[in-house]
Design an enzyme around this catalytic site. Structure first.
Site, PDB file in Angstrom:
ATOM      1  N   THR A  28       0.804  -1.225   0.000  1.00  0.00           N
ATOM      2  CA  THR A  28       0.000   0.000   0.000  1.00  0.00           C
ATOM      3  C   THR A  28       0.837   1.274   0.000  1.00  0.00           C
ATOM      4  O   THR A  28       0.411   2.281  -0.513  1.00  0.00           O
ATOM      5  CB  THR A  28      -0.959   0.067   1.220  1.00  0.00           C
ATOM      6  N   ARG A  32       8.489  -2.024   2.175  1.00  0.00           N
ATOM      7  CA  ARG A  32       8.832  -1.938   3.601  1.00  0.00           C
ATOM      8  C   ARG A  32       9.449  -3.230   4.058  1.00  0.00           C
ATOM      9  O   ARG A  32       8.869  -4.289   3.889  1.00  0.00           O
ATOM     10  CB  ARG A  32       7.564  -1.688   4.406  1.00  0.00           C
ATOM     11  N   SER A 123       7.198   4.782   7.605  1.00  0.00           N
ATOM     12  CA  SER A 123       6.058   5.438   8.261  1.00  0.00           C
ATOM     13  C   SER A 123       6.062   5.236   9.770  1.00  0.00           C
ATOM     14  O   SER A 123       7.002   5.604  10.446  1.00  0.00           O
ATOM     15  CB  SER A 123       4.769   4.942   7.620  1.00  0.00           C
ATOM     16  N   HIS A 124       5.015   4.580  10.273  1.00  0.00           N
ATOM     17  CA  HIS A 124       4.828   4.424  11.715  1.00  0.00           C
ATOM     18  C   HIS A 124       5.540   3.190  12.259  1.00  0.00           C
ATOM     19  O   HIS A 124       5.462   2.913  13.449  1.00  0.00           O
ATOM     20  CB  HIS A 124       3.334   4.331  12.003  1.00  0.00           C
ATOM     21  N   LYS A 136       9.147   4.848  -0.281  1.00  0.00           N
ATOM     22  CA  LYS A 136       7.877   5.179  -0.909  1.00  0.00           C
ATOM     23  C   LYS A 136       8.190   5.925  -2.197  1.00  0.00           C
ATOM     24  O   LYS A 136       9.035   6.824  -2.207  1.00  0.00           O
ATOM     25  CB  LYS A 136       7.060   6.132  -0.039  1.00  0.00           C
ATOM     26  N   ASP A 287       3.015  10.636  13.090  1.00  0.00           N
ATOM     27  CA  ASP A 287       3.798   9.402  12.963  1.00  0.00           C
ATOM     28  C   ASP A 287       5.182   9.683  12.382  1.00  0.00           C
ATOM     29  O   ASP A 287       5.560  10.839  12.168  1.00  0.00           O
ATOM     30  CB  ASP A 287       3.048   8.367  12.104  1.00  0.00           C
ATOM     31  N   ASP A 289       6.725   9.589   9.514  1.00  0.00           N
ATOM     32  CA  ASP A 289       6.940  10.415   8.323  1.00  0.00           C
ATOM     33  C   ASP A 289       5.966  11.583   8.231  1.00  0.00           C
ATOM     34  O   ASP A 289       5.917  12.276   7.208  1.00  0.00           O
ATOM     35  CB  ASP A 289       6.889   9.563   7.051  1.00  0.00           C
ATOM     36  N   ASP A 291       2.625  11.909   8.122  1.00  0.00           N
ATOM     37  CA  ASP A 291       1.357  11.971   7.396  1.00  0.00           C
ATOM     38  C   ASP A 291       0.156  11.599   8.263  1.00  0.00           C
ATOM     39  O   ASP A 291      -0.979  11.852   7.889  1.00  0.00           O
ATOM     40  CB  ASP A 291       1.388  11.146   6.093  1.00  0.00           C
ATOM     41  N   ARG A 292       0.402  11.002   9.437  1.00  0.00           N
ATOM     42  CA  ARG A 292      -0.725  10.648  10.312  1.00  0.00           C
ATOM     43  C   ARG A 292      -0.854  11.627  11.472  1.00  0.00           C
ATOM     44  O   ARG A 292       0.131  12.273  11.851  1.00  0.00           O
ATOM     45  CB  ARG A 292      -0.508   9.259  10.922  1.00  0.00           C
ATOM     46  N   GLU A 373      -8.795   8.485   6.248  1.00  0.00           N
ATOM     47  CA  GLU A 373      -8.837   7.070   6.601  1.00  0.00           C
ATOM     48  C   GLU A 373      -8.931   6.937   8.115  1.00  0.00           C
ATOM     49  O   GLU A 373      -8.487   7.817   8.853  1.00  0.00           O
ATOM     50  CB  GLU A 373      -7.556   6.372   6.150  1.00  0.00           C
ATOM     51  N   SER A 375      -7.172   5.179   9.885  1.00  0.00           N
ATOM     52  CA  SER A 375      -5.843   4.925  10.436  1.00  0.00           C
ATOM     53  C   SER A 375      -5.106   6.243  10.729  1.00  0.00           C
ATOM     54  O   SER A 375      -3.922   6.359  10.468  1.00  0.00           O
ATOM     55  CB  SER A 375      -5.046   4.066   9.464  1.00  0.00           C
ATOM     56  N   LYS A 386      -1.793  12.175   2.838  1.00  0.00           N
ATOM     57  CA  LYS A 386      -2.401  12.624   4.077  1.00  0.00           C
ATOM     58  C   LYS A 386      -1.393  13.514   4.788  1.00  0.00           C
ATOM     59  O   LYS A 386      -0.198  13.449   4.517  1.00  0.00           O
ATOM     60  CB  LYS A 386      -2.833  11.446   4.938  1.00  0.00           C
TER      61      LYS A 386
HETATM   62  C1  VG1 Z   1      -2.101   1.055   6.937  1.00  0.00           C
HETATM   63  C2  VG1 Z   1      -3.413   1.772   7.145  1.00  0.00           C
HETATM   64  C3  VG1 Z   1      -3.825   2.476   5.863  1.00  0.00           C
HETATM   65  C4  VG1 Z   1      -2.700   3.425   5.427  1.00  0.00           C
HETATM   66  C5  VG1 Z   1      -1.388   2.664   5.296  1.00  0.00           C
HETATM   67  C6  VG1 Z   1      -0.225   3.587   5.007  1.00  0.00           C
HETATM   68  O1  VG1 Z   1      -2.241   0.073   5.959  1.00  0.00           O
HETATM   69  O2  VG1 Z   1      -4.426   0.873   7.565  1.00  0.00           O
HETATM   70  O3  VG1 Z   1      -5.032   3.156   6.083  1.00  0.00           O
HETATM   71  O4  VG1 Z   1      -3.011   4.014   4.198  1.00  0.00           O
HETATM   72  O5  VG1 Z   1      -1.114   1.985   6.521  1.00  0.00           O
HETATM   73  O6  VG1 Z   1      -0.088   4.565   5.997  1.00  0.00           O
HETATM   74  P1  VG1 Z   1      -2.479  -1.476   6.319  1.00  0.00           P
HETATM   75  O7  VG1 Z   1      -2.453  -2.199   5.034  1.00  0.00           O
HETATM   76  O8  VG1 Z   1      -1.363  -1.870   7.267  1.00  0.00           O
HETATM   77  O9  VG1 Z   1      -3.797  -1.549   7.024  1.00  0.00           O
HETATM   78  V1  VG1 Z   1       1.422   5.310   6.298  1.00  0.00           V
HETATM   79  O10 VG1 Z   1       1.244   6.384   7.492  1.00  0.00           O
HETATM   80  O11 VG1 Z   1       2.373   4.101   6.265  1.00  0.00           O
HETATM   81  O12 VG1 Z   1       1.884   6.035   4.846  1.00  0.00           O
HETATM   82 CO    CO Z   2       2.964   7.565   7.769  1.00  0.00          CO
END
Ligand code: VG1
Ligand code: CO
Length: 553
Positions: A28, A32, A123-124, A136, A287, A289, A291-292, A373, A375, A386
């Site tokens: 997604t 990673r 990310s997180h 990414k 988070d 990076d 975006d959250r 989202e 999340s 985001k």
């Molecule tokens: C998670 C979240 C999803 C988000 C993705 C990337 O994916 O549920 O909503 O878009 O992370 O976020 P998953 O497949 O683990 O549920 V981030 O902050 O990594 O760019």
């Molecule tokens: Co992130």
């Protein structure tokens, strides 16, 4: 002007590969893996080579490059510059110490008309030598690369025999400067400046400043990750909140051992302070990076799905959205709270699969202004990612008009629109085999559920979510199992695409309570019958071997 350095004409090298490297399609949000995996010789290099063989307009193009400061960032930046040079990229814009948040990168790609950007972040996920690393790739619209491009990159990587790179050069990232290496110009800029200007164009900072000056103490936790330098300048310098407002403000390679995930479990220090009724009127965290975002008030945690609904309902209080919204969108597992707002506003609400890339087409086509989202991700048409700090400023701007507590704002919202009680249960690090078995079994059962009793109600429909993009008609299948009841309550089951250890199972629960109902209950209690029914149907406890989820949001 910055310092200018002219480096000697580089030698072009071709490195032969013994075997193709990539064992998995980028998910997604990019590729990673553990930091250790990225240190395997030629692993990072092969992925980058596949990107430059696939991305359009590489020759003569501009590339944005930076990351969240985690371990591996600096080494990756040097390697990517050398491979980009070998592929004919003529301009790379990177940042001081490589610090660049995902939203700031999205903005730069758009502003500098780049062919895309490479953001070094998982990310997180935790960072450091024993943590995770990630890459990414964003396209020229500033958003995450679409499925077609990531598929092409993956296919390219499977057959890769060699990669091109120029001889070693060392670009210093300690000061603003430009470096010429043959035909390539590398600019090292401050990764915060342009983002700051963008925020100033969206929000009324004077108004927010007056809120803070009127005894409205705020706290922000950067979790030792990328948002520290951004938040310092926005919240402390521009808005004038006292020094120390931003905690854990210096990005560290291992995030100081913290899991940079802004939720009640991993950002519990700040959450505990706010929920136990400290003096802060408002708290927020972002988070790794940037975006959250997590939004907190005194004795109040704002569920991200509710946050999206609140932003949509109050958008006209923000200068940039004063003329209203074109439409809104949410990912499928996100609660329907924003749908209720959209209906009242008379605008469209789109339901997309999980992942920001699906919003990109809707934003580009001018169908939506705000999206989000569950999340902890919210954003708008100002960029194509985001944006954590944008959401924080949005909330502060709303509060600076309403002059009430976060809790009162929520109660007021629910008593207007009703409340979508909502919770996500995550079961982390379960074995891939067990998770797949659980999921596949459930998928097989789904067709038999219609009109059957579930949690004291009737199942209205049960399916595996599939999405047809309204702009380009592309189809995304298998995006999550849904059980929808007669009263529109929902239970959704997905397997995460971003974890790096085993599998993560996510179960999402939602139940609507009308505006005249009981609006101030504990979501876990309201949702208990759905949770129990799901445990029985999906054999969750038995199959995961876990009595309770790892994280409850
Ligand atoms: C998670 C979240 C999803 C988000 C993705 C990337 O994916 O549920 O909503 O878009 O992370 O976020 P998953 O497949 O683990 O549920 V981030 O902050 O990594 O760019
Ligand atoms: Co992130």
């Amino acid at each position: 002007m910055f310092n200018q350095f002219i480096l000697k004409q580089p030698k072009q090298l071709k490195i032969k590969l013994k075997e193709p490297f990539l064992d998995q399609k980028p998910g997604t949000s990019g590729l990673r893996k553990s930091s250790k995996q990225f240190e395997v010789p030629n692993y990072l290099e092969s992925f980058i080579e596949s990107i430059f063989q696939t991305l359009p307009n590489v020759k003569g193009g501009t590339l944005i490059l930076g990351g969240d400061g985690r371990y591996g960032n600096l080494r990756a930046i040097q390697i990517i510059i050398r491979i980009a040079a070998a592929h004919g990229v003529t301009r790379i814009i990177t940042t001081l110490n490589g610090i660049l948040s995902t939203p700031a990168a999205s903005n730069l790609i758009r502003e500098k008309q780049a062919i895309g950007g490479i953001i070094l972040s998982a990310s997180h996920n935790p960072g450091g030598k024993n943590g995770d690393f990630g890459i990414k790739l964003n396209g020229s619209n500033g958003g995450p690369a679409n499925e077609m491009l990531t598929n092409e990159i993956y296919n390219c990587s499977k057959n890769l025999k060699e990669y091109k790179i120029i001889d070693k050069v060392e670009i210093s990232l300690n000061t603003k400067a430009t470096f010429s290496i043959g035909d390539l110009n590398v600019e090292v800029i401050d990764g915060v400046d342009d983002y700051l200007s963008l925020m100033q164009a969206i929000f009324d900072f004077d108004q927010i400043r007056s809120l803070i000056n009127d005894q409205f103490p705020i706290a922000f936790d950067a979790l030792n990750a990328v948002t520290g330098p951004y938040a310092k300048r926005l919240l402390e310098e521009l808005i004038g909140s006292p020094s120390g407002t931003v905690r854990n403000a210096i990005p560290k390679e291992d995030f100081g051992g913290i899991h940079p995930d802004p939720n009640l479990t991993y950002a519990h220090e700040l959450a505990d302070a706010l929920l136990n009724g400290s003096d802060y009127s408002f708290g927020a965290a972002c988070d790794g990076d940037g975006d959250r975002n997590m939004i907190l008030g005194q004795k109040c945690f704002v569920n991200p799905s509710d946050s999206l609904a609140v932003l949509a309902a109050n958008a006209e209080l923000i200068p940039a959205y004063r003329n209203g919204l074109l439409g809104v969108a949410r990912s499928m597992p996100t609660s329907s709270a924003v749908d209720v707002v959209a209906k009242k506003l008379g605008i469209n609400c789109y339901e997309t699969p999980t992942g920001w890339k699906y919003f990109g087409n809707l934003l580009d086509a001018g169908k939506i202004t705000i999206c989000g989202e569950e999340s902890f991700g919210t954003g708008s048409n100002h960029i194509r990612e985001k944006d954590g700090l944008w959401a924080v400023l949005f909330w502060l701007q709303i509060l600076s008009v309403k002059r009430c507590s976060v809790l009162d704002l929520m109660l007021d919202h629910w008593s207007t629109f009703g409340r979508n009680y909502y919770s996500r249960h995550d079961y982390e690090s379960i074995s891939l085999e067990k998770a797949n078995e659980l999921y596949q079994r459930l998928e097989l059962i789904l067709p038999t559920l219609s009109n059957q009793p579930f949690a004291g109600q009737n199942v209205c429909s049960a399916d595996n979510f599939s999405y047809t993009d309204p702009i380009d008609s592309s189809i995304a299948k298998n995006q999550g199992l849904r059980i929808i009841l007669d009263d529109a309550s929902r239970v959704i089951v997905r397997l995460s695409g971003t974890g790096t250890q085993g599998a993560t199972l996510r179960i999402y629960y939602e139940k609507f309570e009308p505006a005249n109902g009981n609006l101030n209950q504990d979501p876990q209690q309201v949702l208990a019958s759905l949770i129990n029914a799901m445990d029985e149907l999906g054999e969750i406890t038995k199959r995961t071997g876990m009595d309770s989820p790892t994280v409850i949001t």
